[in-house]
Design a protein around this motif. Structure first.
Motif, PDB file in Angstrom:
ATOM      1  N   ASP A 172       0.711  -1.480  -0.294  1.00 46.04           N
ATOM      2  CA  ASP A 172       0.152  -0.310   0.343  1.00 46.04           C
ATOM      3  C   ASP A 172       1.081   1.605  -0.030  1.00 46.04           C
ATOM      4  N   PHE A 173       1.914   1.339   0.395  1.00 44.66           N
ATOM      5  CA  PHE A 173       2.878   2.051   0.218  1.00 44.66           C
ATOM      6  C   PHE A 173       3.852   2.633  -0.960  1.00 44.66           C
ATOM      7  N   ILE A 174       3.058   4.022  -1.278  1.00 47.60           N
ATOM      8  CA  ILE A 174       3.088   4.766  -2.596  1.00 47.60           C
ATOM      9  C   ILE A 174       4.313   5.325  -2.884  1.00 47.60           C
ATOM     10  N   LEU A 175       5.593   5.791  -3.546  1.00 42.00           N
ATOM     11  CA  LEU A 175       7.093   6.815  -3.420  1.00 42.00           C
ATOM     12  C   LEU A 175       6.879   7.200  -4.165  1.00 42.00           C
ATOM     13  N   THR A 176       7.126   8.583  -4.584  1.00 41.92           N
ATOM     14  CA  THR A 176       7.825   9.245  -5.468  1.00 41.92           C
ATOM     15  C   THR A 176       9.400  10.156  -5.634  1.00 41.92           C
ATOM     16  N   GLU A 177       9.658  10.086  -6.727  1.00 44.24           N
ATOM     17  CA  GLU A 177      11.184  10.459  -6.124  1.00 44.24           C
ATOM     18  C   GLU A 177      12.311   9.659  -6.740  1.00 44.24           C
ATOM     19  N   SER A 178      13.472   9.625  -7.437  1.00 39.33           N
ATOM     20  CA  SER A 178      13.801   8.381  -7.961  1.00 39.33           C
ATOM     21  C   SER A 178      14.516   8.424  -6.753  1.00 39.33           C
ATOM     22  N   VAL A 179      15.241   9.038  -6.591  1.00 41.63           N
ATOM     23  CA  VAL A 179      16.615   9.224  -5.278  1.00 41.63           C
ATOM     24  C   VAL A 179      16.011   8.896  -4.233  1.00 41.63           C
ATOM     25  N   ALA A 180      14.448   9.383  -3.751  1.00 44.69           N
ATOM     26  CA  ALA A 180      13.867   8.357  -2.068  1.00 44.69           C
ATOM     27  C   ALA A 180      13.619   7.000  -2.527  1.00 44.69           C
ATOM     28  N   ILE A 181      13.536   6.060  -4.149  1.00 45.10           N
ATOM     29  CA  ILE A 181      12.815   4.732  -4.046  1.00 45.10           C
ATOM     30  C   ILE A 181      14.252   4.482  -3.891  1.00 45.10           C
ATOM     31  N   LEU A 182      15.045   4.425  -4.901  1.00 45.96           N
ATOM     32  CA  LEU A 182      17.000   3.941  -4.997  1.00 45.96           C
ATOM     33  C   LEU A 182      16.483   3.774  -3.230  1.00 45.96           C
ATOM     34  N   LYS A 183      17.079   4.969  -2.662  1.00 47.57           N
ATOM     35  CA  LYS A 183      17.387   4.785  -1.049  1.00 47.57           C
ATOM     36  C   LYS A 183      16.300   3.606  -0.483  1.00 47.57           C
ATOM     37  N   TYR A 184      15.128   3.544  -0.900  1.00 49.42           N
ATOM     38  CA  TYR A 184      14.365   2.509  -0.193  1.00 49.42           C
ATOM     39  C   TYR A 184      14.655   1.505  -0.504  1.00 49.42           C
ATOM     40  N   LEU A 185      14.963   1.157  -1.650  1.00 52.69           N
ATOM     41  CA  LEU A 185      14.915  -0.342  -2.344  1.00 52.69           C
ATOM     42  C   LEU A 185      16.521  -0.430  -1.450  1.00 52.69           C
ATOM     43  N   ALA A 186      17.251   0.333  -1.435  1.00 52.32           N
ATOM     44  CA  ALA A 186      18.374  -0.471  -1.319  1.00 52.32           C
ATOM     45  C   ALA A 186      18.558  -0.660   0.683  1.00 52.32           C
ATOM     46  N   GLU A 187      17.764   0.071   1.171  1.00 55.59           N
ATOM     47  CA  GLU A 187      17.615   0.099   2.850  1.00 55.59           C
ATOM     48  C   GLU A 187      17.169  -1.254   2.535  1.00 55.59           C
ATOM     49  N   LYS A 188      15.706  -1.544   2.108  1.00 52.93           N
ATOM     50  CA  LYS A 188      14.994  -2.983   2.236  1.00 52.93           C
ATOM     51  C   LYS A 188      15.656  -4.065   1.505  1.00 52.93           C
ATOM     52  N   PHE A 189      16.225  -4.275   0.589  1.00 53.29           N
ATOM     53  CA  PHE A 189      16.847  -5.495   0.415  1.00 53.29           C
ATOM     54  C   PHE A 189      18.542  -5.908   0.456  1.00 53.29           C
ATOM     55  N   GLY A 190      19.787  -4.308   1.551  1.00 52.29           N
ATOM     56  CA  GLY A 190      20.721  -4.265   0.829  1.00 52.29           C
ATOM     57  C   GLY A 190      21.047  -5.823   2.076  1.00 52.29           C
ATOM     58  N   THR A 191      22.304  -6.189   0.495  1.00 59.64           N
ATOM     59  CA  THR A 191      22.961  -7.200   2.467  1.00 59.64           C
ATOM     60  C   THR A 191      23.483  -7.257   2.221  1.00 59.64           C
ATOM     61  N   SER A 192      25.087  -7.523   3.198  1.00 65.22           N
ATOM     62  CA  SER A 192      26.696  -7.478   3.090  1.00 65.22           C
ATOM     63  C   SER A 192      27.128  -7.389   1.540  1.00 65.22           C
ATOM     64  N   ASP A 193      26.769  -8.249   1.264  1.00 65.32           N
ATOM     65  CA  ASP A 193      26.886  -8.020  -0.012  1.00 65.32           C
ATOM     66  C   ASP A 193      26.669  -6.793  -1.218  1.00 65.32           C
ATOM     67  N   SER A 194      25.505  -6.182  -0.958  1.00 59.89           N
ATOM     68  CA  SER A 194      25.436  -5.604  -1.853  1.00 59.89           C
ATOM     69  C   SER A 194      25.414  -4.143  -0.982  1.00 59.89           C
ATOM     70  N   ASP A 195      26.084  -3.671   0.018  1.00 58.11           N
ATOM     71  CA  ASP A 195      26.078  -2.822   1.257  1.00 58.11           C
ATOM     72  C   ASP A 195      26.668  -1.445   0.087  1.00 58.11           C
TER      73      ASP A 195
END
Ligand code: GSH
Length: 234
Positions: A51-74
């Motif tokens: 249900d969460f909608i997010l605009t702005e490419s930079v905010a989206i990229l940070k959200y994805l990196a924080e949500k799916f980040g692992t030690s390999d993809s840090d």
């Protein structure tokens, strides 16, 4: 591992986590009725995660990196304070510099003539090119210096955001890499890190920009852009 590339017109997200987060919206669709219910801003990209909608490419990229980040993809959005600050530094700078100047040259060379039926006045084009040249100089001298990538040895979100903006004028036929060996070598490293196929997929629309006139024909949605363009030249 998350592998994310922002295209100028779409957000391409490959998540090996198998997550439900994914969204690809083609340029133009944002002027339709359905998209208005998702975002009144009517710009792409927009991300929906449940249900969460997010605009702005930079905010989206940070959200994805924080949500799916692992030690390999840090490295995409590093946990390390100063490396993260370097990514944020570039992402803050680019809005009013590389993003603004790269996309302006793209619009002036590729879109405005199609919509208005005439070339952008020379003095406006020259001024846009001067701004872009200055941004590229700052990018090479400050943000790259003699490092392989913006934060150092590893690729990050900052490099992704940078490459897509730099490829916009390139798509209009300007070889920005000619006579800029630092920039060209960095582009080659980004391409190698992402893989040629993903790199080319991300920039396909931009590199095919010469085919836009056919695409624009009978595209009523682009009528929305006319008032914006007219305002730009008043
Ligand atoms: N600050 C926004 C800018 C988004 C943006 O300008 N998107 C363009 C396509 S690259 C757009 O949708 N333009 C249509 C318009 O301005 O009407 C972001 O980074 O997401």
């Amino acid at each position: 591992m998350i592998n994310t590339v922002v295209k100028s017109t779409t957000l391409v997200i490959n998540c090996t986590t198998g997550s439900a987060v994914s969204l690809v919206i083609n340029f133009g669709q944002q002027y339709g009725e359905d998209f208005g219910k998702i975002s009144v801003v009517r710009k792409v990209p927009v991300m929906r995660d449940g249900d969460f909608i997010l605009t702005e490419s930079v905010a989206i990229l940070k959200y994805l990196a924080e949500k799916f980040g692992t030690s390999d993809s840090d490295h995409w959005y590093p946990a390390d304070l100063q490396n993260r600050a370097r990514v944020n530094e570039y992402l803050s700078w680019q809005h009013a510099a590389m993003r603004a100047h790269g996309s302006k040259v793209f619009w002036f060379r590729a879109i405005v003539p199609i919509i208005t039926g005439s070339d952008v006045p020379k003095e406006k084009m020259d001024s846009a090119m001067e701004d872009l040249t200055l941004s590229l100089k700052v990018f090479e001298e400050k943000f790259l210096d003699d490092r392989p990538f913006i934060i150092g040895e590893k690729i990050s979100l900052a490099d992704l955001v940078a490459i897509v903006e730099i490829m916009q004028p390139v798509g209009t036929g300007l070889d920005l890499f000619e006579n800029r060996p630092t920039l060209g070598a960095w582009r080659d490293r980004v391409k190698m890190e992402l893989g040629e196929a993903l790199f080319d997929e991300a920039h396909k629309t931009i590199m095919d920009v010469a085919s836009l006139p056919q695409t624009f024909e009978n595209n009523g949605m682009l009528e929305f852009l006319k008032p914006k363009i007219q305002k730009m030249f008043n």
